[in-house]
Design a protein around this motif. Structure first.
Motif, PDB file in Angstrom:
ATOM      1  N   PHE A  60     -22.821 -62.124 -85.169  1.00  0.00           N
ATOM      2  CA  PHE A  60     -22.079 -60.897 -85.447  1.00  0.00           C
ATOM      3  C   PHE A  60     -22.133 -59.899 -84.289  1.00  0.00           C
ATOM      4  CE2 PHE A  60     -22.234 -62.050 -90.026  1.00  0.00           C
ATOM      5  CZ  PHE A  60     -20.870 -61.965 -90.262  1.00  0.00           C
ATOM      6  N   SER A  61     -22.953 -60.154 -83.292  1.00  0.00           N
ATOM      7  CA  SER A  61     -22.998 -59.275 -82.123  1.00  0.00           C
ATOM      8  C   SER A  61     -21.801 -59.582 -81.222  1.00  0.00           C
ATOM      9  CB  SER A  61     -24.303 -59.484 -81.359  1.00  0.00           C
ATOM     10  OG  SER A  61     -24.329 -60.772 -80.781  1.00  0.00           O
ATOM     11  N   SER A  62     -21.584 -58.749 -80.240  1.00  0.00           N
ATOM     12  CA  SER A  62     -20.460 -58.952 -79.320  1.00  0.00           C
ATOM     13  C   SER A  62     -20.567 -60.269 -78.557  1.00  0.00           C
ATOM     14  CB  SER A  62     -20.361 -57.762 -78.362  1.00  0.00           C
ATOM     15  OG  SER A  62     -19.299 -57.940 -77.470  1.00  0.00           O
ATOM     16  N   PRO A  63     -21.746 -60.604 -77.995  1.00  0.00           N
ATOM     17  CA  PRO A  63     -21.846 -61.916 -77.348  1.00  0.00           C
ATOM     18  C   PRO A  63     -21.642 -63.067 -78.330  1.00  0.00           C
ATOM     19  CG  PRO A  63     -23.662 -60.522 -76.662  1.00  0.00           C
ATOM     20  CD  PRO A  63     -22.953 -59.798 -77.758  1.00  0.00           C
ATOM     21  N   GLY A  64     -22.074 -62.892 -79.569  1.00  0.00           N
ATOM     22  CA  GLY A  64     -21.874 -63.931 -80.575  1.00  0.00           C
ATOM     23  C   GLY A  64     -20.404 -64.136 -80.879  1.00  0.00           C
ATOM     24  N   LYS A  65     -19.664 -63.035 -80.973  1.00  0.00           N
ATOM     25  CA  LYS A  65     -18.220 -63.142 -81.215  1.00  0.00           C
ATOM     26  C   LYS A  65     -17.526 -63.797 -80.028  1.00  0.00           C
ATOM     27  CE  LYS A  65     -18.116 -59.224 -84.344  1.00  0.00           C
ATOM     28  NZ  LYS A  65     -17.734 -57.836 -84.541  1.00  0.00           N
ATOM     29  N   SER A  66     -17.990 -63.481 -78.824  1.00  0.00           N
ATOM     30  CA  SER A  66     -17.427 -64.126 -77.637  1.00  0.00           C
ATOM     31  C   SER A  66     -17.714 -65.625 -77.656  1.00  0.00           C
ATOM     32  CB  SER A  66     -18.010 -63.515 -76.371  1.00  0.00           C
ATOM     33  OG  SER A  66     -17.653 -62.172 -76.259  1.00  0.00           O
ATOM     34  N   PHE A  67     -18.911 -65.995 -78.100  1.00  0.00           N
ATOM     35  CA  PHE A  67     -19.263 -67.411 -78.193  1.00  0.00           C
ATOM     36  C   PHE A  67     -18.377 -68.127 -79.196  1.00  0.00           C
ATOM     37  CE2 PHE A  67     -21.594 -70.792 -80.359  1.00  0.00           C
ATOM     38  CZ  PHE A  67     -21.765 -71.666 -79.299  1.00  0.00           C
ATOM     39  N   ALA A  69     -15.329 -67.308 -80.056  1.00  0.00           N
ATOM     40  CA  ALA A  69     -14.000 -67.442 -79.447  1.00  0.00           C
ATOM     41  C   ALA A  69     -13.992 -68.572 -78.419  1.00  0.00           C
ATOM     42  CB  ALA A  69     -13.588 -66.127 -78.805  1.00  0.00           C
ATOM     43  N   PHE A  70     -15.059 -68.659 -77.619  1.00  0.00           N
ATOM     44  CA  PHE A  70     -15.174 -69.728 -76.629  1.00  0.00           C
ATOM     45  C   PHE A  70     -15.203 -71.094 -77.313  1.00  0.00           C
ATOM     46  CE2 PHE A  70     -18.035 -72.648 -74.398  1.00  0.00           C
ATOM     47  CZ  PHE A  70     -17.308 -72.841 -73.233  1.00  0.00           C
ATOM     48  N   ALA A  71     -15.956 -71.206 -78.412  1.00  0.00           N
ATOM     49  CA  ALA A  71     -16.050 -72.478 -79.125  1.00  0.00           C
ATOM     50  C   ALA A  71     -14.697 -72.883 -79.702  1.00  0.00           C
ATOM     51  CB  ALA A  71     -17.098 -72.379 -80.232  1.00  0.00           C
ATOM     52  N   LYS A  72     -13.956 -71.906 -80.235  1.00  0.00           N
ATOM     53  CA  LYS A  72     -12.625 -72.213 -80.772  1.00  0.00           C
ATOM     54  C   LYS A  72     -11.685 -72.683 -79.663  1.00  0.00           C
ATOM     55  CE  LYS A  72     -12.708 -69.135 -84.772  1.00  0.00           C
ATOM     56  NZ  LYS A  72     -12.133 -67.914 -85.379  1.00  0.00           N
ATOM     57  N   ASP A  73     -11.709 -71.995 -78.523  1.00  0.00           N
ATOM     58  CA  ASP A  73     -10.863 -72.397 -77.399  1.00  0.00           C
ATOM     59  C   ASP A  73     -11.249 -73.780 -76.890  1.00  0.00           C
ATOM     60  OD1 ASP A  73      -9.475 -70.032 -77.548  1.00  0.00           O
ATOM     61  OD2 ASP A  73     -10.596 -69.049 -75.917  1.00  0.00           O
ATOM     62  N   SER A  74     -12.544 -74.055 -76.834  1.00  0.00           N
ATOM     63  CA  SER A  74     -13.005 -75.369 -76.383  1.00  0.00           C
ATOM     64  C   SER A  74     -12.529 -76.460 -77.328  1.00  0.00           C
ATOM     65  CB  SER A  74     -14.528 -75.392 -76.294  1.00  0.00           C
ATOM     66  OG  SER A  74     -14.976 -74.463 -75.349  1.00  0.00           O
ATOM     67  N   TYR A  75     -12.591 -76.197 -78.619  1.00  0.00           N
ATOM     68  CA  TYR A  75     -12.137 -77.180 -79.602  1.00  0.00           C
ATOM     69  C   TYR A  75     -10.635 -77.446 -79.432  1.00  0.00           C
ATOM     70  CZ  TYR A  75     -11.189 -79.427 -84.059  1.00  0.00           C
ATOM     71  OH  TYR A  75     -10.784 -80.317 -85.018  1.00  0.00           O
ATOM     72  N   LYS A  76      -9.858 -76.393 -79.179  1.00  0.00           N
ATOM     73  CA  LYS A  76      -8.418 -76.579 -78.954  1.00  0.00           C
ATOM     74  C   LYS A  76      -8.169 -77.446 -77.727  1.00  0.00           C
ATOM     75  CE  LYS A  76      -6.994 -72.165 -80.946  1.00  0.00           C
ATOM     76  NZ  LYS A  76      -6.475 -70.823 -80.628  1.00  0.00           N
TER      77      LYS A  76
END
Length: 126
Positions: A60-67, A69-76
């Motif tokens: 729920f922290s900002s770095p966690g939210k960035s992670f 988003a990164f994981a979703k982009d990587s999956y795509k």
């Protein structure tokens, strides 16, 4: 010059959330060992709850939210990969094995040739 791929935690709320996440994570391990007299499932539940709570708070922290988003982009991106067919994979594997075999024979012949030159031709050993 700053490295753009390194993310700094700027806000104090993010720092507190990350610290709380780490503390909850560690609390799960402490609870696991502190409850050594309990049944295995009680200890395991304490461990899993602590780890899960720490991870959730960290996400729920900002770095966690960035992670996330990164994981979703990587999956795509992984879904866009064109994987080889069974025939292509088999052919590639056979080519690699053939090359390894050829290199093994080449290195063996080279080794025996150098051995013969040094020990038989130059030193006269038999």
């Amino acid at each position: 010059m700053a490295n753009p791929s390194v993310e700094a935690v700027d806000t104090s709320s993010d720092k507190l959330m990350l610290i709380a996440g780490v503390l909850l994570f560690l609390a799960g391990f402490v609870a696991f060992f502190w409850l050594s007299g309990q049944e295995w499932y009680v200890r395991g539940a304490a461990l899993l709850v602590g780890i899960a709570a720490g991870v959730v708070v960290g996400l729920f922290s900002s770095p966690g939210k960035s992670f996330i988003a990164f994981a979703k982009d990587s999956y795509k991106e992984v879904r866009k990969v064109v994987w080889p067919t069974r025939k292509e994979a088999t052919q590639t594997t056979l080519v690699v094995f053939g090359f390894v075999l050829a290199m093994a024979v080449f290195l063996w012949v080279s080794d025996k040739s150098i051995e013969w030159v040094i020990f038989s031709a130059i030193l006269g050993w038999k």
